[in-house]
Design an enzyme around this catalytic site. Structure first.
Site: not given
Ligand code: DGL
Length: 269
Positions: A75, A189, A12-13, A153, A187
């Site tokens: 992600c 998160h 993931d990011s 976050e 997303c």
């Molecule tokens: N992990 C990203 C997603 O699921 C969210 C965080 C980001 O913007 O990198 O889209």
């Protein structure tokens, strides 16, 4: 019986993909998992398609070099730009879009489906396209929710948290007014905000978590392809991040029990 003891890779990011890891560990407790969070470059959701693809390719290669047998791009943003790209499709890899759309289309009775995700994911239009292909006549109501990621976050996730509830109402009341019965949390998160989200859209709206659906898909894939780790010992979790390991542990503690998990800072160059 054959057993494939190689780890599963998840990236993931940042820390959001840990929602997929949580689900994977429930479903497949014997599997070893290697997680990569590109915390030095998060967020991806505000970046261009070219940049996201470049980052995703590096994340993916890093995990391949760790010897994983299957990769989950946990992600939503990466997954939305991966659709139609050949870079990943030749290998054993999934994004979150297809499994999530399938689950949402099954869950919806009135064919009114909401999608919330980062700006890049919503801009890609991939959820809407795939839902309409799967359920002709479906109505899709999409909304980018860029302020949800920083709330998560920073640990602003508990019901009663005034800033989170105000922002959630702002984003979600228009979707509720459209009469959706299913909402895709596109997303990884967002499941951390699910109690607040449910409080706005109502408990009658089914929430579909993209990380959890991708993990379920991966489990099915490993099973069908004889890639399950048949050993009876508990699987390990190894975490890599591209920024400070201490900061990663602090933020990730909102998501997952990291007891005993090793965290290491790495470079993707
Ligand atoms: N992990 C990203 C997603 O699921 C969210 C965080 C980001 O913007 O990198 O889209």
């Amino acid at each position: 019986m054959s057993s494939d003891n190689r780890p599963i890779g998840v990236f993931d990011s940042g820390i959001g993909g840990l929602t997929a890891v949580t689900e994977l560990r429930k479903l497949l407790p014997n599997e070893d998992i290697i997680y990569l969070g590109d915390t030095a470059r998060v967020p991806y959701g505000t970046k261009s398609r070219e940049t996201i693809l470049r980052y995703a390719e590096q994340d993916y290669r890093f995990l391949k070099n760790q010897g994983v047998k299957f990769t989950i791009a946990a992600c939503g943003t990466v997954s939305s730009v991966m659709v139609g790209e050949n870079a990943f499709s030749a290998d054993f890899c999934t994004g979150v879009i297809q499994p999530t759309v399938e689950a949402a289309c099954k869950a919806s009775k009135n064919k009114k489906i909401g999608v919330i995700a980062t700006s890049a994911s919503i801009r890609s239009g991939c959820y809407e396209r795939l839902i309409k292909q799967t359920v002709p006549g479906a109505e899709v109501f999409s909304k980018a929710c860029p302020m949800f990621v920083p709330l998560v976050e920073n640990g602003y996730t508990a019901p009663g948290c005034a800033p989170a509830e105000t922002i959630a109402r702002e984003y979600l009341e228009p979707l509720k007014a459209e009469g959706i019965d299913t909402l895709i949390l596109g997303c990884t998160h967002y499941p951390l905000l699910s109690r607040i989200i449910s409080g706005v859209v109502g408990s009658g709206v089914s929430l579909i978590s993209s990380g959890a659906e991708a993990a379920r898909y991966a489990g099915g894939f490993l099973e069908e392809n004889g890639l399950i780790n048949e050993s009876k010992r508990a699987g390990s979790l190894k975490l890599f991040c591209t920024d400070s390991a201490e900061l990663f542990r602090e933020s990730a503690a909102h998501f997952i029990d990291l007891d005993g998990a090793e965290i290491e800072k790495c470079s993707l160059d």
